[in-house]
Design a protein around this motif. Structure first.
Motif, PDB file in Angstrom:
ATOM      1  N   ASN A 250       1.044  -1.299  -0.235  1.00  0.00           N
ATOM      2  CA  ASN A 250      -0.233   0.299  -0.244  1.00  0.00           C
ATOM      3  C   ASN A 250       0.610   1.460   0.400  1.00  0.00           C
ATOM      4  O   ASN A 250       2.217   1.426  -0.468  1.00  0.00           O
ATOM      5  N   LYS A 251       0.361   2.248   0.761  1.00  0.00           N
ATOM      6  CA  LYS A 251       1.313   3.922   0.113  1.00  0.00           C
ATOM      7  C   LYS A 251       1.638   4.180   1.104  1.00  0.00           C
ATOM      8  O   LYS A 251       2.613   4.767   1.566  1.00  0.00           O
ATOM      9  N   ASN A 252       1.914   3.091   2.418  1.00  0.00           N
ATOM     10  CA  ASN A 252       2.323   3.192   3.209  1.00  0.00           C
ATOM     11  C   ASN A 252       3.643   2.051   3.028  1.00  0.00           C
ATOM     12  O   ASN A 252       4.686   1.576   4.066  1.00  0.00           O
ATOM     13  N   ALA A 253       3.982   1.246   2.221  1.00  0.00           N
ATOM     14  CA  ALA A 253       4.573   0.389   1.644  1.00  0.00           C
ATOM     15  C   ALA A 253       4.849  -0.473   2.478  1.00  0.00           C
ATOM     16  O   ALA A 253       5.451  -1.698   2.459  1.00  0.00           O
ATOM     17  N   GLU A 254       3.139  -0.837   3.101  1.00  0.00           N
ATOM     18  CA  GLU A 254       3.647  -2.409   3.655  1.00  0.00           C
ATOM     19  C   GLU A 254       2.520  -3.363   3.035  1.00  0.00           C
ATOM     20  O   GLU A 254       1.606  -3.365   2.106  1.00  0.00           O
ATOM     21  N   TYR A 255       2.988  -3.971   3.228  1.00  0.00           N
ATOM     22  CA  TYR A 255       2.693  -5.757   2.039  1.00  0.00           C
ATOM     23  C   TYR A 255       1.332  -5.926   2.422  1.00  0.00           C
ATOM     24  O   TYR A 255       1.510  -5.830   3.478  1.00  0.00           O
TER      25      TYR A 255
ATOM     26  N   ALA B  15      -2.535  10.066  -8.832  1.00  0.00           N
ATOM     27  CA  ALA B  15      -1.227   9.642  -7.340  1.00  0.00           C
ATOM     28  C   ALA B  15      -1.003   8.508  -7.681  1.00  0.00           C
ATOM     29  O   ALA B  15      -2.010   7.022  -8.117  1.00  0.00           O
ATOM     30  N   VAL B  16      -0.200   8.394  -6.833  1.00  0.00           N
ATOM     31  CA  VAL B  16       0.522   6.282  -6.378  1.00  0.00           C
ATOM     32  C   VAL B  16      -0.048   5.658  -5.422  1.00  0.00           C
ATOM     33  O   VAL B  16      -0.172   6.780  -4.241  1.00  0.00           O
ATOM     34  N   SER B  17      -0.897   4.455  -4.994  1.00  0.00           N
ATOM     35  CA  SER B  17      -0.982   4.819  -4.307  1.00  0.00           C
ATOM     36  C   SER B  17      -1.370   2.672  -3.509  1.00  0.00           C
ATOM     37  O   SER B  17      -2.056   2.539  -2.393  1.00  0.00           O
ATOM     38  N   GLY B  18      -0.300   3.046  -4.374  1.00  0.00           N
ATOM     39  CA  GLY B  18       1.134   1.469  -4.038  1.00  0.00           C
ATOM     40  C   GLY B  18       1.896   0.981  -4.845  1.00  0.00           C
ATOM     41  O   GLY B  18       1.994   1.848  -6.080  1.00  0.00           O
ATOM     42  N   LEU B  19       2.635   0.455  -4.692  1.00  0.00           N
ATOM     43  CA  LEU B  19       3.548  -0.473  -5.558  1.00  0.00           C
ATOM     44  C   LEU B  19       3.132  -2.179  -5.673  1.00  0.00           C
ATOM     45  O   LEU B  19       3.098  -2.853  -4.636  1.00  0.00           O
ATOM     46  N   VAL B  20       3.581  -2.535  -6.776  1.00  0.00           N
ATOM     47  CA  VAL B  20       3.464  -3.811  -6.600  1.00  0.00           C
ATOM     48  C   VAL B  20       4.922  -4.009  -7.102  1.00  0.00           C
ATOM     49  O   VAL B  20       6.001  -3.736  -7.871  1.00  0.00           O
TER      50      VAL B  20
ATOM     51  N   THR C  96      16.638 -18.782   2.441  1.00  0.00           N
ATOM     52  CA  THR C  96      16.962 -19.721   3.462  1.00  0.00           C
ATOM     53  C   THR C  96      17.996 -20.716   3.032  1.00  0.00           C
ATOM     54  O   THR C  96      18.498 -21.709   3.142  1.00  0.00           O
ATOM     55  N   SER C  97      18.131 -20.546   1.095  1.00  0.00           N
ATOM     56  CA  SER C  97      19.048 -21.374   0.796  1.00  0.00           C
ATOM     57  C   SER C  97      20.078 -20.900   0.152  1.00  0.00           C
ATOM     58  O   SER C  97      21.387 -21.499   0.184  1.00  0.00           O
ATOM     59  N   GLY C  98      20.461 -19.977   0.482  1.00  0.00           N
ATOM     60  CA  GLY C  98      21.252 -19.015   1.260  1.00  0.00           C
ATOM     61  C   GLY C  98      21.626 -18.031  -0.074  1.00  0.00           C
ATOM     62  O   GLY C  98      20.198 -17.447  -0.564  1.00  0.00           O
ATOM     63  N   LYS C  99      22.926 -17.225  -0.463  1.00  0.00           N
ATOM     64  CA  LYS C  99      23.018 -15.935  -1.366  1.00  0.00           C
ATOM     65  C   LYS C  99      22.416 -16.382  -2.922  1.00  0.00           C
ATOM     66  O   LYS C  99      23.013 -17.300  -3.581  1.00  0.00           O
ATOM     67  N   LYS C 100      21.875 -15.312  -2.524  1.00  0.00           N
ATOM     68  CA  LYS C 100      20.502 -15.446  -4.010  1.00  0.00           C
ATOM     69  C   LYS C 100      20.771 -14.052  -5.265  1.00  0.00           C
ATOM     70  O   LYS C 100      21.516 -13.130  -4.436  1.00  0.00           O
ATOM     71  N   TRP C 101      21.192 -14.790  -6.565  1.00  0.00           N
ATOM     72  CA  TRP C 101      20.355 -13.738  -7.543  1.00  0.00           C
ATOM     73  C   TRP C 101      18.773 -12.561  -7.416  1.00  0.00           C
ATOM     74  O   TRP C 101      18.744 -13.554  -8.082  1.00  0.00           O
ATOM     75  N   LEU C 102      19.658 -11.888  -7.812  1.00  0.00           N
ATOM     76  CA  LEU C 102      17.366 -11.757  -7.956  1.00  0.00           C
ATOM     77  C   LEU C 102      17.202 -10.523  -8.996  1.00  0.00           C
ATOM     78  O   LEU C 102      18.264  -9.381  -8.573  1.00  0.00           O
ATOM     79  N   HIS C 103      16.559 -10.504  -9.615  1.00  0.00           N
ATOM     80  CA  HIS C 103      16.237  -9.323 -10.786  1.00  0.00           C
ATOM     81  C   HIS C 103      14.881  -9.137 -10.029  1.00  0.00           C
ATOM     82  O   HIS C 103      13.773  -9.545  -9.922  1.00  0.00           O
ATOM     83  N   VAL C 104      15.195  -7.574  -9.618  1.00  0.00           N
ATOM     84  CA  VAL C 104      13.830  -6.848  -8.638  1.00  0.00           C
ATOM     85  C   VAL C 104      13.068  -6.149  -9.952  1.00  0.00           C
ATOM     86  O   VAL C 104      14.253  -5.356 -10.825  1.00  0.00           O
ATOM     87  N   VAL C 105      11.671  -5.435  -9.820  1.00  0.00           N
ATOM     88  CA  VAL C 105      11.494  -4.949 -10.249  1.00  0.00           C
ATOM     89  C   VAL C 105      10.207  -4.132  -9.545  1.00  0.00           C
ATOM     90  O   VAL C 105       9.103  -4.890  -9.450  1.00  0.00           O
ATOM     91  N   LYS C 106      10.210  -2.737  -9.508  1.00  0.00           N
ATOM     92  CA  LYS C 106       9.023  -2.354  -8.125  1.00  0.00           C
ATOM     93  C   LYS C 106       8.421  -1.669  -8.739  1.00  0.00           C
ATOM     94  O   LYS C 106       9.139  -0.072  -9.974  1.00  0.00           O
ATOM     95  N   SER C 107       6.976  -1.517  -9.059  1.00  0.00           N
ATOM     96  CA  SER C 107       6.230  -0.506  -9.970  1.00  0.00           C
ATOM     97  C   SER C 107       4.903   0.184  -9.548  1.00  0.00           C
ATOM     98  O   SER C 107       4.672  -0.167  -8.474  1.00  0.00           O
ATOM     99  N   PRO C 108       4.549   1.451  -9.576  1.00  0.00           N
ATOM    100  CA  PRO C 108       3.905   2.043  -8.730  1.00  0.00           C
ATOM    101  C   PRO C 108       2.547   2.073  -9.554  1.00  0.00           C
ATOM    102  O   PRO C 108       2.714   1.125 -10.876  1.00  0.00           O
ATOM    103  N   ILE C 109       1.259   1.736  -8.309  1.00  0.00           N
ATOM    104  CA  ILE C 109       0.097   1.580  -8.725  1.00  0.00           C
ATOM    105  C   ILE C 109      -0.533   3.014  -8.526  1.00  0.00           C
ATOM    106  O   ILE C 109      -0.472   3.872  -7.821  1.00  0.00           O
ATOM    107  N   LEU C 110      -0.849   3.192 -10.145  1.00  0.00           N
ATOM    108  CA  LEU C 110      -1.319   4.498 -10.360  1.00  0.00           C
ATOM    109  C   LEU C 110      -3.112   4.683  -9.941  1.00  0.00           C
ATOM    110  O   LEU C 110      -3.231   4.153 -11.152  1.00  0.00           O
ATOM    111  N   LYS C 111      -3.604   5.761  -9.418  1.00  0.00           N
ATOM    112  CA  LYS C 111      -4.689   6.140  -9.645  1.00  0.00           C
ATOM    113  C   LYS C 111      -5.269   6.352 -11.031  1.00  0.00           C
ATOM    114  O   LYS C 111      -4.411   6.890 -11.661  1.00  0.00           O
ATOM    115  N   GLU C 112      -6.360   7.218 -11.169  1.00  0.00           N
ATOM    116  CA  GLU C 112      -7.197   7.396 -12.163  1.00  0.00           C
ATOM    117  C   GLU C 112      -6.636   9.359 -12.172  1.00  0.00           C
ATOM    118  O   GLU C 112      -6.368   9.701 -13.180  1.00  0.00           O
ATOM    119  N   THR C 113      -6.158  10.127 -11.473  1.00  0.00           N
ATOM    120  CA  THR C 113      -6.095  10.924 -10.186  1.00  0.00           C
ATOM    121  C   THR C 113      -4.193  11.576 -10.710  1.00  0.00           C
ATOM    122  O   THR C 113      -3.750  12.352 -11.250  1.00  0.00           O
TER     123      THR C 113
END
Lengths: 678, 310
Positions: free
Chosen positions: A334-339, A416-421, A397-414
């Motif tokens: 959500n917009k407070n960065a809570e899952y 404004a950012v309402s959260g992120l995926v 849990t299985s140790g060090k990992k390489w990750l490819h991360v994409v963080k995209s904002p969720i935009l309202k009609e206005t």
């Protein structure tokens, strides 16, 4: 102490209590006010009566006083007392307030003279006296002739008459008040009873609804329904014989006077209908009917809601299944960065359950400093509204990992950012393959270079060596020249060996494939080095598996591997150490495992990854070429095996399973019956 | 919380009611001990000069008319003068005779009797409000009585007079009737106003009420009752001749010094003086003049005639 429990009275009893209290209050107020007014009126009337008597008497006393006719005066005062029960005394004072005549039997009470005086220009004066036996209202009235006061008349009026009358008034007022309260209470009871009964019914219905029972009926049944009033026989009408619901709440009624639509649309026209005018009750009945209608609507809406809920649940399950089926981890914040939603891969990656994760931020989820970093990234996306893409490492849990991360904002009609995926993909395997590919390319380049160099050097080197050996035959053995030639020969041979290593590294040396016993190979090598190592007090400790199958491969190359590893171990130990040799069969993987351990100084973590790189050495200049372990790695790989190294120094805090040894090389080779050389 | 508010309000109102009830009592009574008693004795004052007005009216009227003169005399002479109130003419005469009245203010007939019987002596007489030193009687009837227009019409009628001894109210009119040949026997009834006091007024009231056909009063009485009846309902049939008016006389043997003081004070009353005017107005005369006994001989003559023809 008795345990008192506060009982909350029912609404009906509350109404009665309030009503009765108000009636009591009203009655009391009335009682006191009426009593007070009547009492005051009685006192006033008494006063007026006394004053009236006094005025009459004073008028009649004028001439007797003027003539000092004691007989007439005495007769008048005595008669006044005699004719009235409540006139206690009467007496006359002259102009100088000296008593002239009185009605007392046993002498005139001196104290009475001055307790009450009437002022000039006043018609009378009143004083309240306590004689010890009686309470008396004393009235003083001037006896006046031609505006000249010739004397004063005093009349004492007992309060008994007033008190009796007041008592009688109080009793009458009390009884009338009680009677009024009782009548009003009875009337109120009869008046409120139907109302409270309906409210109680409504209350019980509401309780039933609260308990989940929507099959309730709050409104009372009618004596006459719409089909009776309208003399209707349309059985298809939804209101027909529906005794539980008023027709104006029913949509789709077939009556000609009914407007189409539901309650909101038809009520205005219904209010003009004679059915409504006949059947519509008071506000409480209306409330009950509205309540029934609302419950009916609620029931329908709940049914629709349940269907929708089931649908949503299915969709949710489906979506969750899809999400959980994805190898990538996906999260919604959500917009407070809570899952607020995550998939199974996310849980697996973090090693936590959904319950542990939802409602928390990245800082709560991950260790410092990663958690704070992730949270900053989340906040940045939420604030800027721009997606964030990165490759990063993380521990799972299985140790060090390489990750490819994409963080995209969720935009309202206005906008404004309402959260992120966020979505992340484990690219550790790709990374390893990529690294291996790079290594292979690097090795291949080095091999090609080495092969080229070796090939080009090998011929001139052979000529140098050949000529050096030929020239040795032409010079004396003790001459300097001979020594120099020997030196040339020696270093030429060193060069030749380096070239051979290079060629071997670049696999340009032909392999001779045979089946051989690994123990024999080990023993051959150990027999060569045992003496030399023994001189430096380096002990060789063997631990062979008795049931060891043959290995298929180039035995000489395998021996070269052992020599390289032993030499490295010996170099690491220097003096006074131990080298362990252990073999075992791993029937699960159809391979044999050869472990060569030493008690040397061990290998630093930072060197561990580069250990098999060509030309990497920790030995001093001239002591090593840096090709030994590269060649070893190449040979083992050539045989379809694996080699890995573990060092006590690089294990950090992990438990060490190899006792006194500090460095362990583990070679895995496939057994011959199943494996072919590459 | 709501219940608490309700209970609190209820309690407050009840408290107010109790307070109201508590405050509804009167003030605390004054304690009086009736056991401390005394015996009242009539106060007999010494050195009192008594002043009496012939009770032709009620005592109240007598008081109203003369208490200011009494007060004036008290102030002027320094004597302890007090007004006394005989109930009847006879009592008045008797009180003068037995010395209970020192100063008598009476009509000339009574004075003649007082002088002749009890040696009273006149020392002053009044001038009426009409500025007359002498006075007369009036014969009255109802205005609407068409049967009586002249004295002759009074024959056979009922007559109410003030008193047998009243000058203006009986004797003067009787003398007038005698001189016109009308005697007591010619009247259907001769009645006298019931006493004591207010007899002049009672005559007027009786005629006004129609109880008697004619009445005889002292001139000036109609003014006295003007605020109680409509005087236009009364018609004066005839007036008697004038005789010396009301007279101040002293009982026999009264100290001449006292007489002189009183006489001087009375003669000093001046109707034009602001402070004296109310005194004279209340007494219904404007002046007091000096007088002597022989001035009342016409009265004696009339009285003798009436006695002879009685």
């Amino acid at each position: 102490m008795f345990p008192f429990r506060r009982i909350k009275p029912e609404f009906r009893n509350q109404i009665y209590l309030v009503m009765f209290s108000l009636l009591m209050l009203l009655g009391l107020v009335n009682f006191f006010i009426v009593s007070k007014i009547m009492q005051d009126a009685m006192i006033e009337e008494n006063k007026n009566r006394a004053v009236s008597i006094g005025i009459n008497l004073s008028a009649r006393l004028v001439e007797p006083v003027l003539t000092m006719d004691y007989f007439s005066m005495k007769k008048l005062v005595d008669e006044t007392v005699r004719l009235s029960d409540d006139i206690y005394y009467t007496f006359v004072l002259d102009q100088n307030d000296n008593p002239v005549i009185h009605s007392f039997q046993n002498g005139f009470p001196v104290q009475l003279v001055h307790v009450n005086t009437v002022q000039k220009n006043k018609t009378f004066a009143q004083q309240y006296l306590n004689t010890g036996k009686h309470l008396v209202y004393d009235y003083a009235l001037p006896i006046i002739v031609d505006a000249n006061r010739i004397g004063t008349l005093r009349i004492g009026l007992l309060t008994t008459r007033v008190e009796k009358a007041t008592r009688r008034i109080m009793i009458i007022a009390l009884f009338s008040t009680i009677l009024t309260i009782l009548i009003a209470a009875l009337a109120g009871f009869l008046l409120f009873r139907p109302m409270t009964r309906n409210i109680n019914r409504l209350h019980n219905s509401a309780e039933q609804v609260m308990r989940g029972n929507l099959e309730i009926q709050s409104a009372p049944l009618l004596n006459k329904n719409c089909w009776d009033i309208m003399e209707c026989s349309q059985k298809k009408c939804p209101a027909y014989h529906n005794i539980h619901q008023r027709c104006w709440y029913t949509a789709g009624t077939l009556c000609k006077t009914c407007a189409e639509g539901d309650y909101a649309k038809k009520i205005s026209s219904c209010q003009q209908c004679k059915v409504y005018k006949t059947c519509a009750g008071n506000e409480i009945q209306s409330l009950a009917e509205s309540f029934d209608y609302m419950i009916l609507s609620l029931r329908d809406h709940l049914a629709e809601l349940n269907l929708a809920k089931e649908d949503v649940s299915k969709q949710k399950t489906l979506l969750q299944t899809i999400l959980d089926g994805l190898p990538d981890f996906v999260s919604l914040q959500n917009k407070n960065a809570e899952y607020i939603s995550i998939n199974q891969a996310f849980c697996t990656m973090t090693g936590k359950t959904q319950h542990d994760i939802l409602g928390k931020t990245a800082r709560d989820m991950f260790d410092f400093p990663h958690g704070s970093t992730y949270l900053k990234e989340d906040i940045k996306v939420l604030e800027t509204g721009k997606p964030f893409v990165m490759e990063t490492t993380g521990m799972d849990t299985s140790g060090k990992k390489w990750l490819h991360v994409v963080k995209s904002p969720i935009l309202k009609e206005t906008g404004a950012v309402s959260g992120l995926v966020s979505s992340g993909r484990d690219i550790s395997d790709n990374k390893i393959i990529h690294e291996q590919l790079c290594q292979a390319q690097k090795m291949e380049s080095v091999g090609q270079l080495a092969a080229g160099v070796a090939h080009e050097i090998n011929t001139p080197l052979g000529i140098i060596l050949g000529y050096a050996q030929i020239l040795q035959q032409d010079v004396e053995q003790n001459s300097q020249t001979f020594q120099d030639l020997k030196l040339i020969e020696k270093h030429s041979k060193i060069c030749s060996r380096i070239v051979s290593d290079l060629l071997r590294f670049s696999r340009r040396i032909q392999s001779t494939i045979t089946q051989f016993d690994i123990h024999n190979s080990l023993n051959d090598v150990l027999s060569m080095i045992e003496h030399t190592y023994g001189l430096e007090h380096v002990i060789l400790e063997k631990k062979y598996d008795a049931d060891m199958p043959f290995v298929k491969g180039d035995e000489e190359k395998i021996k070269q591997v052992f020599i390289n590893l032993f030499n490295n171990a010996f170099d690491a130990i220097g003096k006074n150490g131990k080298i362990g040799i252990e073999t075992s069969l791993d029937s699960n993987t159809d391979s044999i495992v050869i472990t060569i351990s030493d008690t040397g100084s061990g290998i630093l973590l930072k060197h561990l990854n580069k250990l098999f790189d060509p030309f990497f050495t920790t030995k001093g200049v001239g002591k090593g070429t840096g090709l030994g372990l590269s060649v070893t790695f190449g040979i083992i790989e050539e045989h379809g095996g694996k080699i890995k190294v573990e060092s006590r120094q690089s294990m950090e805090e992990l438990p060490w399973a190899y006792g006194e040894y500090n460095t362990v090389f583990i070679i895995t080779l496939p057994i011959s019956k199943n494996n072919e050389l590459k | 919380m709501k219940n608490n508010n309700f209970i609190f309000s209820y309690f407050l109102i009840s408290l107010c009611l109790c307070f109201n009830l508590a405050c509804s009592r009167d003030d605390r009574p004054i304690k009086v001990d009736l056991n401390e008693t005394m015996h009242i004795k009539p106060k007999i004052e010494q050195n009192i000069i008594t002043y009496a007005y012939l009770p032709q009216y009620s005592h109240t009227t007598s008081y109203k008319r003369h208490h200011q003169i009494v007060k004036y005399l008290r102030e002027q002479t320094g004597l302890n003068i007090k007004q006394v109130f005989p109930d009847t003419f006879d009592q008045h005469m008797a009180m003068v005779g037995n010395g209970k009245v020192d100063i008598s203010f009476s009509n000339p007939f009574i004075y003649v009797k007082l002088a002749d019987q009890f040696n009273a002596s006149a020392f002053a007489r009044i001038v009426t409000i009409q500025d007359q030193e002498k006075f007369r009687g009036q014969i009255i009837c109802r205005e609407n009585n068409k049967n009586i227009k002249t004295l002759e019409d009074c024959r056979g009628k009922t007559w109410i007079a003030v008193d047998k001894t009243s000058a203006g109210g009986y004797l003067f009119p009787l003398g007038l009737f005698y001189s016109n040949g009308i005697y007591q026997k010619d009247f259907k009834e001769i009645a006298f106003a019931p006493g004591p006091g207010a007899k002049q007024e009672k005559v007027v009231f009786a005629v006004h009420a129609g109880k008697y056909d004619i009445g005889t009063i002292r001139e000036g009485t109609l003014n006295v009752v003007a605020n109680r009846i409509k005087t236009s309902d009364i018609r004066v049939i005839a007036n008697t001749p004038l005789y010396p008016g009301w007279v101040y006389a002293t009982r026999k043997n009264l100290d001449t010094n006292i007489i002189d003081q009183i006489k001087t004070a009375l003669l000093a009353l001046d109707f034009n003086k602001k402070e004296d005017r109310p005194v004279l107005e209340a007494a219904d005369f404007i002046k007091v003049i000096s007088s002597e006994d022989q001035e009342f001989n016409p009265i004696r003559k009339l009285a003798a005639e009436l006695t002879v023809r009685k």
